[in-house]
Design a protein around this motif. Structure first.
Motif, PDB file in Angstrom:
ATOM      1  N   UNK A  70      81.113  47.689  46.354  1.00 26.66           N
ATOM      2  CA  UNK A  70      82.340  47.076  45.839  1.00 26.66           C
ATOM      3  C   UNK A  70      82.627  45.752  46.556  1.00 26.66           C
ATOM      4  N   UNK A  71      81.554  45.104  47.054  1.00 23.26           N
ATOM      5  CA  UNK A  71      81.732  43.834  47.772  1.00 23.26           C
ATOM      6  C   UNK A  71      82.156  42.748  46.789  1.00 23.26           C
ATOM      7  N   UNK A  72      83.185  41.985  47.130  1.00 21.26           N
ATOM      8  CA  UNK A  72      83.717  40.992  46.183  1.00 21.26           C
ATOM      9  C   UNK A  72      83.710  39.593  46.784  1.00 21.26           C
ATOM     10  N   UNK A  73      83.703  38.597  45.923  1.00 25.46           N
ATOM     11  CA  UNK A  73      83.822  37.207  46.355  1.00 25.46           C
ATOM     12  C   UNK A  73      82.786  36.301  45.694  1.00 25.46           C
ATOM     13  N   UNK A  74      83.242  35.125  45.255  1.00 26.07           N
ATOM     14  CA  UNK A  74      82.341  34.126  44.665  1.00 26.07           C
ATOM     15  C   UNK A  74      82.573  32.819  45.422  1.00 26.07           C
ATOM     16  N   UNK A  75      81.480  32.173  45.819  1.00 21.58           N
ATOM     17  CA  UNK A  75      81.589  31.006  46.700  1.00 21.58           C
ATOM     18  C   UNK A  75      80.636  29.899  46.240  1.00 21.58           C
ATOM     19  N   UNK A  76      81.138  28.683  46.153  1.00 21.20           N
ATOM     20  CA  UNK A  76      80.261  27.539  45.884  1.00 21.20           C
ATOM     21  C   UNK A  76      79.697  27.109  47.234  1.00 21.20           C
ATOM     22  N   UNK A  77      78.374  27.196  47.421  1.00 20.75           N
ATOM     23  CA  UNK A  77      77.872  26.910  48.774  1.00 20.75           C
ATOM     24  C   UNK A  77      77.142  25.574  48.878  1.00 20.75           C
ATOM     25  N   UNK A  78      76.790  24.990  47.742  1.00 17.71           N
ATOM     26  CA  UNK A  78      76.128  23.678  47.805  1.00 17.71           C
ATOM     27  C   UNK A  78      76.278  23.008  46.452  1.00 17.71           C
ATOM     28  N   UNK A  79      76.346  21.687  46.483  1.00 16.42           N
ATOM     29  CA  UNK A  79      76.502  20.965  45.223  1.00 16.42           C
ATOM     30  C   UNK A  79      75.809  19.627  45.342  1.00 16.42           C
ATOM     31  N   UNK A  80      75.040  19.227  44.330  1.00 21.35           N
ATOM     32  CA  UNK A  80      74.575  17.844  44.242  1.00 21.35           C
ATOM     33  C   UNK A  80      74.875  17.328  42.845  1.00 21.35           C
ATOM     34  N   UNK A  81      74.278  16.221  42.477  1.00 24.63           N
ATOM     35  CA  UNK A  81      74.627  15.608  41.196  1.00 24.63           C
ATOM     36  C   UNK A  81      74.298  16.521  40.009  1.00 24.63           C
ATOM     37  N   UNK A  82      73.190  17.251  40.127  1.00 27.08           N
ATOM     38  CA  UNK A  82      72.702  18.020  38.979  1.00 27.08           C
ATOM     39  C   UNK A  82      72.960  19.521  39.038  1.00 27.08           C
ATOM     40  N   UNK A  83      72.977  20.066  40.246  1.00 26.10           N
ATOM     41  CA  UNK A  83      73.038  21.527  40.350  1.00 26.10           C
ATOM     42  C   UNK A  83      74.075  22.006  41.379  1.00 26.10           C
ATOM     43  N   UNK A  84      74.369  23.295  41.278  1.00 27.15           N
ATOM     44  CA  UNK A  84      75.215  23.946  42.298  1.00 27.15           C
ATOM     45  C   UNK A  84      74.528  25.236  42.745  1.00 27.15           C
ATOM     46  N   UNK A  85      74.820  25.632  43.970  1.00 27.76           N
ATOM     47  CA  UNK A  85      74.406  26.959  44.419  1.00 27.76           C
ATOM     48  C   UNK A  85      75.671  27.803  44.515  1.00 27.76           C
ATOM     49  N   UNK A  86      75.683  28.908  43.770  1.00 29.74           N
ATOM     50  CA  UNK A  86      76.842  29.785  43.779  1.00 29.74           C
ATOM     51  C   UNK A  86      76.417  31.145  44.327  1.00 29.74           C
ATOM     52  N   UNK A  87      77.140  31.556  45.373  1.00 31.15           N
ATOM     53  CA  UNK A  87      76.817  32.841  46.012  1.00 31.15           C
ATOM     54  C   UNK A  87      77.854  33.872  45.559  1.00 31.15           C
ATOM     55  N   UNK A 106      79.289  25.606  34.855  1.00 31.62           N
ATOM     56  CA  UNK A 106      77.989  25.747  35.510  1.00 31.62           C
ATOM     57  C   UNK A 106      77.074  26.523  34.550  1.00 31.62           C
ATOM     58  N   UNK A 107      75.984  25.890  34.152  1.00 30.76           N
ATOM     59  CA  UNK A 107      75.151  26.488  33.106  1.00 30.76           C
ATOM     60  C   UNK A 107      73.960  27.265  33.618  1.00 30.76           C
ATOM     61  N   UNK A 108      73.515  28.208  32.794  1.00 26.39           N
ATOM     62  CA  UNK A 108      72.293  28.954  33.091  1.00 26.39           C
ATOM     63  C   UNK A 108      72.423  30.446  32.833  1.00 26.39           C
ATOM     64  N   UNK A 181      74.082  37.691  45.840  1.00 30.33           N
ATOM     65  CA  UNK A 181      73.019  37.000  45.115  1.00 30.33           C
ATOM     66  C   UNK A 181      73.464  35.553  44.917  1.00 30.33           C
ATOM     67  N   UNK A 182      72.556  34.610  45.203  1.00 32.50           N
ATOM     68  CA  UNK A 182      72.873  33.188  45.018  1.00 32.50           C
ATOM     69  C   UNK A 182      72.075  32.645  43.837  1.00 32.50           C
ATOM     70  N   UNK A 183      72.778  31.942  42.954  1.00 31.95           N
ATOM     71  CA  UNK A 183      72.159  31.367  41.762  1.00 31.95           C
ATOM     72  C   UNK A 183      72.218  29.846  41.831  1.00 31.95           C
ATOM     73  N   UNK A 184      71.155  29.208  41.321  1.00 32.39           N
ATOM     74  CA  UNK A 184      71.177  27.743  41.196  1.00 32.39           C
ATOM     75  C   UNK A 184      71.494  27.423  39.740  1.00 32.39           C
ATOM     76  N   UNK A 185      72.650  26.828  39.533  1.00 35.23           N
ATOM     77  CA  UNK A 185      73.124  26.594  38.163  1.00 35.23           C
ATOM     78  C   UNK A 185      73.223  25.102  37.866  1.00 35.23           C
ATOM     79  N   UNK A 186      73.229  24.786  36.576  1.00 32.06           N
ATOM     80  CA  UNK A 186      73.154  23.377  36.171  1.00 32.06           C
ATOM     81  C   UNK A 186      74.526  22.785  35.865  1.00 32.06           C
ATOM     82  N   UNK A 187      74.718  21.533  36.331  1.00 28.80           N
ATOM     83  CA  UNK A 187      75.940  20.824  35.977  1.00 28.80           C
ATOM     84  C   UNK A 187      75.729  20.013  34.698  1.00 28.80           C
ATOM     85  N   UNK A 188      74.454  19.574  34.504  1.00 24.85           N
ATOM     86  CA  UNK A 188      74.138  18.878  33.249  1.00 24.85           C
ATOM     87  C   UNK A 188      73.457  19.889  32.346  1.00 24.85           C
TER      88      UNK A 188
END
Ligand code: EPU
Length: 338
Positions: A70-87, A106-108, A181-188
């Motif tokens: 039941x662990x909860x929480x969503x965190x943006x851990x990195x961002x550049x022009x094209x992508x984000x890492x969301x944990x 954030x796409x994908x 789990x960390x996902x790399x998602x698209x800004x474009x």
């Protein structure tokens, strides 16, 4: 942290099977994991880690300590022009996480809307739908070793993803508790609408401009039209995998069954639509007692109310035998049997 004794698991599995767990504890924090590991109930029993309980069929009472993640929480851990890492913490509900990503643009993950279950279970079987699998956006995950309590990070390569497969279903089964789990998602945006049903649904919806939201809505509409809602009728999504066969076997089948549904995988292998195979055996909508084959998607088995896990399991065995007899093809169960 409380450990409960003799707890019903009916509301913790989407099949709605009424079995009990010898011990049951909910994990709310990383610290509580370390506390649980030190208890005698943990150390002297087998352990079963449960997320949304959406890919499991219980066939007996669970003589183990069940840990509900039941662990909860969503965190943006990195961002550049094209992508984000969301944990995302493992206990977050998958669909709510997908909606969070769409909301932030954030796409994908939009094609994976409405898949039941928790985020922590998504890499276990590399969930997939409508032309997308989580391995496409997966970046890394964190997990705790169930014996030593040590934390380890797994990258994509180390997870050994395959079709509805990962190292956590095979070599490392029951050895790690996934915490995030960390996902790399698209800004474009790069939309994936190649899967036929999505295009058709977008046409029906009369969509003039594609967006993450409209694609997600198309997927939600398709799933709602074909797949039973586990809150209304017990099920665990596709019960079987789509089987892979060699080109030679495919060609023989095609000669005998000209309208067989199959997808080329590479130059020498084909994936067959298991739902089609089951339907051709006359089993779509088949019902035996409280267990049945869904009327709109033969790959999904359902609990009409009070089925036992064994009734559903027996039905799945009957399906395996029927498909083998008619087509000579072996189906494999996708759902974990406990
Ligand atoms: N089909 C039939 N009869 C049926 C069901 C399917 O003839 O009763 C044929 C149809 O021709 C259809 C084709 O099979 O066009 C494929 O059907 P569908 O698009 O429903 O997909 P699937 O291959 O049956 C897989 C996943 C689903 C996922 C869909 C969409 C597996 C085991 N299942 O099903 O995943 O939603 O594709 O991408 O790969 C799940 O894993 O729980 C799940 C629901």
């Amino acid at each position: 942290m409380t450990i409960l004794y003799n707890t019903s698991l009916k509301s913790y599995n989407t099949f709605g099977i009424d079995v009990s767990a010898k011990y049951f504890a909910t994990i709310d924090t990383l610290i509580s994991i370390q506390e649980i590991i030190r208890t005698k109930e943990y150390q002297s029993n087998e352990r079963l880690i449960l997320g949304g309980g959406s890919n499991i069929l219980f066939t007996k009472n669970v003589d183990a300590l069940v840990l509900k993640n039941n662990l909860k929480g969503i965190e943006l851990i990195h961002e550049n022009e094209d992508t984000v890492l969301v944990k995302c913490a493992a206990g977050e509900v998958w669909h709510q996480f997908v909606m969070w990503c769409i909301d932030k643009n954030y796409g994908g993950l939009e094609n994976l809307s409405l898949i039941p279950g928790c985020v922590g279970a998504s890499p276990m079987q590399n969930i997939g739908a409508y032309g997308v699998e989580i391995k496409d956006t997966f970046y890394e995950l964190e997990a705790i070793h169930t014996s030593t309590g040590e934390t380890r990070t797994f990258n994509k390569f180390e997870c050994e993803f395959g079709y509805r497969e990962s190292i956590f279903k095979r070599k490392l089964k029951n050895q790690y508790l996934i915490t995030s789990v960390t996902f790399q998602l698209l800004k474009k945006q790069h939309y994936n609408i190649e899967y036929g049903a999505i295009k058709q649904e977008l046409d029906v919806m009369n969509v003039s401009e594609l967006s993450l939201k409209t694609i997600s809505q198309a997927v939600i509409n398709i799933r709602n039209s074909k797949l039973p809602n586990p809150n209304e009728i017990g099920n665990a999504g596709s019960f079987f995998k789509n089987p892979e066969v060699s080109q030679k076997i495919y060609e023989t089948l095609k000669t005998n069954f000209s309208n067989i549904v199959a997808y080329p995988l590479d130059n020498s292998n084909y994936k067959l639509a298991a739902g089609w195979l089951i339907e051709q055996c006359g089993l779509k909508g088949f019902r035996k007692g409280e267990a049945g084959v869904h009327q709109k998607q033969a790959l999904v088995l359902v609990n009409y109310g009070s089925a036992t896990g064994n009734e559903i399991y027996d039905l799945s065995s009957y399906i395996l035998e029927s498909v083998k007899l008619k087509f000579g093809v072996d189906l494999e169960r996708e759902v974990n049997i406990f």
